[in-house]
Structures are given as structure tokens and as C-alpha cells.
Design a protein around this motif. Structure first.
Motif, mmCIF file in Angstrom:
data_model
loop_
_atom_site.group_PDB
_atom_site.id
_atom_site.type_symbol
_atom_site.label_atom_id
_atom_site.label_comp_id
_atom_site.label_asym_id
_atom_site.label_seq_id
_atom_site.Cartn_x
_atom_site.Cartn_y
_atom_site.Cartn_z
ATOM 1 N N TYR A 1 -1.466 -11.697 8.104
ATOM 2 C CA TYR A 1 -2.437 -10.636 7.866
ATOM 3 C C TYR A 1 -3.219 -10.327 9.138
ATOM 4 N N GLY A 2 -3.485 -9.063 9.332
ATOM 5 C CA GLY A 2 -4.383 -8.627 10.383
ATOM 6 C C GLY A 2 -5.702 -8.223 9.759
ATOM 7 N N ILE B 1 -7.612 -4.440 6.203
ATOM 8 C CA ILE B 1 -6.687 -5.569 6.245
ATOM 9 C C ILE B 1 -5.279 -5.033 6.076
ATOM 10 N N CYS B 2 -4.359 -5.542 6.877
ATOM 11 C CA CYS B 2 -2.963 -5.151 6.749
ATOM 12 C C CYS B 2 -2.091 -6.397 6.871
ATOM 13 N N HIS C 1 -0.519 -2.258 3.451
ATOM 14 C CA HIS C 1 -1.869 -2.556 2.996
ATOM 15 C C HIS C 1 -1.814 -3.519 1.823
ATOM 16 N N LEU C 2 -2.915 -4.183 1.550
ATOM 17 C CA LEU C 2 -2.953 -5.155 0.464
ATOM 18 C C LEU C 2 -2.678 -4.481 -0.876
ATOM 19 N N CYS D 1 -6.572 -11.828 0.776
ATOM 20 C CA CYS D 1 -5.222 -12.081 1.279
ATOM 21 C C CYS D 1 -4.473 -13.036 0.344
ATOM 22 N N TYR D 2 -5.177 -14.033 -0.184
ATOM 23 C CA TYR D 2 -4.577 -15.004 -1.105
ATOM 24 C C TYR D 2 -4.124 -14.311 -2.387
#
Length: 281
Positions: free
Chosen positions: A41-42, A54-55, A64-65, A87-88
Motif C-alpha cells: 500500500y502507498g 491510499i492506493c 484504490h481500496l 489496509c487490513y
């Protein structure tokens, strides 16, 4: 025991340039402009602490998420409380990433979110059941209470405590077991099994050797997800430290693979009291 500093977090904080922002939102641009590993993830910031987006690099393009908050009949409404938890959520709900390794501090939500999302996906019919696995090691420097009475199910019952705490009712856990939606399995009895249409949650995964991790991964069949939840700093025996630790080996060998995702959770979300534990390091 301190976790090695080279351990991959599963994300990188980035302050994009104007050109990178333009490239990120250009649908025809498939370049890895941030040089991320596959499924890394960025976390895009303005350089002053504010997160702008976040990507995730999926190996072909930046996406994208795609996570959704949980609206479960069993556990109610649950959504991520911080950036790493977002992210999780994304990793846990993505069927194209069947192996997820979550490392994090005590109280950061590793097992809670994995259990909640697994039960939600079972409720939605994506998987048939949750298989709960844990290497039955006691906390280091505590005295073994001796042989526990009863059959195998009764002997394993004390190790089911985290799942009971999350669901909030041991009778409800018993009901889920009776309905075939939850199964507790001794790590030593998994060899030879073929686990399909299920979520396999491996709790306290810091207490695994590389051989244990290899065996677990080799058990996975069609439409199954394997989730490891652990904290290397809480390994309960020298057997599981340094090169003998399974999650360290998994981090080393699987990072950047298309079927593998990893995230480190840093923020304690359990309670303010739980945060006091850090003062004793």
C-alpha cells in the motif's frame, strides 16, 4: 525480543509530486510510479501528517481500496479506526489475496478484525466456516497447569478464549460450532487435510516455525483464505525466535508475491489502559 527492523510493513508513506498525482489518476498509466511491491500500500500524504489517499500496487496497476464496513447480525457495525486498519480491511475482504499476514502490537485489532470480517463473510455465504488454529503454547515463564481433563475438544477449550471474547458469549460460540460455522483445530492435526471454502485464522502466529507455516499454506484448497495474526515480540519460546520463526520466514520469502499481503498495525485500539503496557518495555 525486538522485531527485526527489516520487517516489511506492507505499506510505505509517500509524499507524491504533482507529476505522480497526475500519473496516478491517468487510467492509461500502468507504471509503478512509487516503486511498490505487489500488494504493498502507498499511504499518500502532504508531508505534514495529513493522509490524502491510499492506493495498492496489484502488480499491474494502482488500485484504490475496495473494503466495506461490516454490518453483521452477530457483531454489529464495525469499521476501521485508523489508516493501517483500512489496509487490513482491504486485504481481508479481497478474495484475490488468499494469504494475509497481520503483525502488530497488543490490542491493535489483529485477531478482532480478522474474526469479525471472517464471520461476516461466512454470514454472507462467501465461505462455509471459520477454522481457528493456534499453537497451544502457554505464555513464557508461566507454569503449565498439567494435563487438562476431558476429550480433545475440552482440552482445546481454554485456547478458544480470544474467539469467545470477540463474539461476547461462549454459548454463541458453541452454537456456531454446532452449526458448523466455526471449527477449532489443533495445529498438530492439520497435516493431510484439504481446507476448502473456509477462512483459516491462525492466531498467536508468532509461535510458529517455518515448517508450521509451510504446512499450513500447503493445506489450502479452493476458495479459502489463510490469515496469520501475531506479534514477533511476544514469541513464547526461543524455539520461535530469529531464523526459527515462521512469520519472519514468510515475510522474507513471500513479500511481493501476488497471492500474499501483509500489514503491520501500530496503533493500540483496545483501551487506554492497554496502552499503558508500552510503558513497561
Amino acid at each position: 525480543t525486538q522485531q527485526p527492523s527489516v520487517f516489511w510493513d506492507g505499506y510505505t508513506q509517500i509524499v507524491p509530486t504533482e507529476a505522480q498525482w497526475t500519473a496516478l489518476y491517468n487510467e492509461s498509466n500502468n507504471e509503478n510510479i512509487f516503486n511498490l511491491k505487489t500488494n504493498e500500500y502507498g499511504i499518500l500524504t502532504d508531508g505534514e501528517g495529513s493522509v490524502l489517499g491510499i492506493c495498492r500496487w496489484d502488480g499491474t496497476e494502482y488500485v484504490h481500496l475496495g473494503y466495506k464496513p461490516i454490518k453483521s447480525a452477530l457483531l454489529g457495525h464495525i469499521e476501521p479506526r485508523n489508516i493501517e486498519q483500512k489496509c487490513y480491511f482491504d486485504l481481508l475482504q479481497n478474495p484475490e489475496i488468499p494469504i494475509v499476514n497481520c503483525v502488530g502490537r497488543v490490542g491493535s485489532g489483529k485477531t478482532f478484525l480478522a474474526t469479525a470480517i471472517a464471520l461476516d463473510m461466512i454470514e454472507a455465504g462467501q465461505y462455509d466456516k471459520l477454522i481457528y488454529v493456534r499453537n497451544n503454547f502457554g505464555v513464557e515463564n508461566t507454569k503449565d497447569p498439567g494435563a487438562l481433563p476431558g476429550d480433545l475438544e475440552e482440552k482445546l477449550r481454554p485456547f478458544l478464549g480470544p474467539l469467545i471474547d470477540i463474539v461476547g458469549d461462549d454459548m454463541m460460540v458453541d452454537q456456531l460450532i454446532d452449526e458448523g460455522k466455526v471449527e477449532q483445530v489443533h495445529l498438530g492435526y492439520l497435516r493431510g487435510r484439504s481446507l476448502k471454502n473456509c477462512v483459516v485464522l491462525v492466531d498467536e502466529s508468532q509461535n510458529l516455525t517455518p515448517s508450521h507455516v509451510k504446512m499450513l499454506i500447503s493445506r489450502m484448497a479452493e476458495n479459502s483464505k489463510l490469515i496469520f495474526c501475531g506479534d514477533y515480540s511476544q514469541a513464547d519460546s526461543k524455539i520461535f525466535r530469529n531464523q526459527s520463526n515462521g512469520i519472519l520466514k514468510m515475510n522474507e520469502r513471500l513479500q511481493g508475491k501476488k497471492l500474499y499481503g501483509q500489514i503491520r498495525l501500530n496503533k493500540i485500539e483496545r483501551s487506554e489502559v492497554c496502552q499503558m503496557a508500552d510503558l513497561l518495555d
